[in-house]
Design a protein around this motif. Sequence first.
Motif, mmCIF file in Angstrom:
data_model
loop_
_atom_site.group_PDB
_atom_site.id
_atom_site.type_symbol
_atom_site.label_atom_id
_atom_site.label_comp_id
_atom_site.label_asym_id
_atom_site.label_seq_id
_atom_site.Cartn_x
_atom_site.Cartn_y
_atom_site.Cartn_z
ATOM 1 N N PHE A 35 36.662 -15.045 39.530
ATOM 2 C CA PHE A 35 35.223 -15.070 39.216
ATOM 3 C C PHE A 35 34.757 -13.700 38.727
ATOM 4 O O PHE A 35 33.982 -13.608 37.772
ATOM 5 N N LEU A 36 35.219 -12.641 39.365
ATOM 6 C CA LEU A 36 34.809 -11.298 38.955
ATOM 7 C C LEU A 36 35.319 -10.981 37.545
ATOM 8 O O LEU A 36 34.612 -10.374 36.734
ATOM 9 N N ARG A 37 36.524 -11.403 37.241
ATOM 10 C CA ARG A 37 37.083 -11.179 35.896
ATOM 11 C C ARG A 37 36.304 -11.938 34.827
ATOM 12 O O ARG A 37 35.988 -11.404 33.776
ATOM 13 N N GLU A 38 36.002 -13.213 35.119
ATOM 14 C CA GLU A 38 35.245 -14.022 34.147
ATOM 15 C C GLU A 38 33.865 -13.419 33.899
ATOM 16 O O GLU A 38 33.391 -13.355 32.767
ATOM 17 N N ARG A 39 33.231 -12.981 34.967
ATOM 18 C CA ARG A 39 31.907 -12.403 34.817
ATOM 19 C C ARG A 39 31.962 -11.118 33.989
ATOM 20 O O ARG A 39 31.128 -10.882 33.113
ATOM 21 N N ASP A 82 41.236 -22.769 38.342
ATOM 22 C CA ASP A 82 40.057 -23.620 38.102
ATOM 23 C C ASP A 82 38.827 -22.808 37.683
ATOM 24 O O ASP A 82 37.814 -23.386 37.261
ATOM 25 N N VAL A 83 38.886 -21.496 37.864
ATOM 26 C CA VAL A 83 37.655 -20.699 37.783
ATOM 27 C C VAL A 83 37.105 -20.610 36.358
ATOM 28 O O VAL A 83 35.892 -20.653 36.160
ATOM 29 N N ALA A 84 37.979 -20.516 35.375
ATOM 30 C CA ALA A 84 37.482 -20.436 33.990
ATOM 31 C C ALA A 84 36.659 -21.680 33.653
ATOM 32 O O ALA A 84 35.611 -21.592 33.007
ATOM 33 N N GLU A 85 37.124 -22.833 34.126
ATOM 34 C CA GLU A 85 36.400 -24.080 33.858
ATOM 35 C C GLU A 85 35.057 -24.104 34.576
ATOM 36 O O GLU A 85 34.035 -24.486 33.997
ATOM 37 N N ILE A 86 35.047 -23.686 35.854
ATOM 38 C CA ILE A 86 33.778 -23.641 36.600
ATOM 39 C C ILE A 86 32.803 -22.691 35.916
ATOM 40 O O ILE A 86 31.615 -22.985 35.763
ATOM 41 N N PHE A 87 33.325 -21.559 35.478
ATOM 42 C CA PHE A 87 32.441 -20.574 34.854
ATOM 43 C C PHE A 87 31.839 -21.126 33.567
ATOM 44 O O PHE A 87 30.609 -21.089 33.357
ATOM 45 N N ALA A 88 32.686 -21.653 32.715
ATOM 46 C CA ALA A 88 32.196 -22.106 31.404
ATOM 47 C C ALA A 88 31.291 -23.328 31.537
ATOM 48 O O ALA A 88 30.197 -23.374 30.968
ATOM 49 N N ALA A 89 31.746 -24.323 32.307
ATOM 50 C CA ALA A 89 31.003 -25.593 32.371
ATOM 51 C C ALA A 89 29.744 -25.454 33.212
ATOM 52 O O ALA A 89 28.657 -25.887 32.802
ATOM 53 N N HIS A 90 29.878 -24.867 34.379
ATOM 54 C CA HIS A 90 28.766 -24.836 35.321
ATOM 55 C C HIS A 90 27.879 -23.610 35.118
ATOM 56 O O HIS A 90 26.673 -23.742 34.886
ATOM 57 N N LEU A 91 28.470 -22.423 35.209
ATOM 58 C CA LEU A 91 27.643 -21.211 35.242
ATOM 59 C C LEU A 91 27.055 -20.870 33.875
ATOM 60 O O LEU A 91 25.983 -20.267 33.798
ATOM 61 N N GLY A 94 25.759 -25.159 32.677
ATOM 62 C CA GLY A 94 24.917 -25.879 33.638
ATOM 63 C C GLY A 94 25.432 -27.235 34.068
ATOM 64 O O GLY A 94 24.679 -28.031 34.645
ATOM 65 N N LEU A 95 26.713 -27.512 33.802
ATOM 66 C CA LEU A 95 27.281 -28.814 34.173
ATOM 67 C C LEU A 95 28.376 -28.627 35.217
ATOM 68 O O LEU A 95 29.503 -28.260 34.886
ATOM 69 N N PRO A 96 28.083 -28.875 36.498
ATOM 70 C CA PRO A 96 29.089 -28.689 37.536
ATOM 71 C C PRO A 96 30.368 -29.495 37.264
ATOM 72 O O PRO A 96 30.326 -30.545 36.615
ATOM 73 N N VAL A 97 31.472 -28.988 37.755
ATOM 74 C CA VAL A 97 32.785 -29.609 37.534
ATOM 75 C C VAL A 97 32.997 -30.687 38.601
ATOM 76 O O VAL A 97 33.326 -30.379 39.758
ATOM 77 N N ALA A 98 32.829 -31.932 38.205
ATOM 78 C CA ALA A 98 32.779 -33.040 39.163
ATOM 79 C C ALA A 98 34.051 -33.160 39.996
ATOM 80 O O ALA A 98 33.996 -33.414 41.201
#
Lengths: 106, 106
Positions: A35-39, A82-91, A94-98
């Motif tokens: 998460f820190l890297r993606e941010r 999984d974090v790249a997907e959570i970051f792009a889709a959700h953060l 705005g679409l949480p990863v179901a």
Amino acid sequence: MKPRHHVFVCTNRRSADTQMPSCAANGGGDVLEAFLRERAARGLYRTVYVTQSLCLGVCPPSGATVVVYPEGTWYVGVRASDVAEIFAAHLVDGLPVARLRDPRYV
Amino acid sequence: MKPRHHVFVCTNRRSADTQMPSCAANGGGDVLEAFLRERAARGLYRTVYVTQSLCLGVCPPSGATVVVYPEGTWYVGVRASDVAEIFAAHLVDGLPVARLRDPRYV
């Protein structure tokens, strides 16, 4: 200014003699780092806060627990991959990863 | 079921040679314990979650940092003696304690 999203990543460590899973043993530290890297890569320091937490009370058999506020989205069994997907889709979008959401908190 | 309030208490520890304040040195552990005691006394385990966190990015010169979601209320400089008031006014009655709020996050 309040962040748009505040991500809490569990990195709780349990003693080796317990039978319970722990997010530290399940790669929580790697999830936090991801998460820190993606941010950093996106420069979103003001809109996405990332905080390391101790036990969130949800202890999946594999992967770590992550909760995102203010929306209150609980993810379980999260791996660093999984974090790249959570970051792009959700953060960002705005679409949480179901597939990673804890069904008890949907 | 999602909790009504999720309280994160910073207990971050810094090495003694830094000039920065830290919530561990400022009584963050006592603040955490006070929240856990109040919750136990009221039996509100399902509606109020309390989580120990590491650095929340707000490092007051005295007292600890606490953030409450989903409302996103940031408290700074919290002492254990403030916790009964936060619990009764905010977590039970829904009225945040104005004197402890971080003005940057109101």
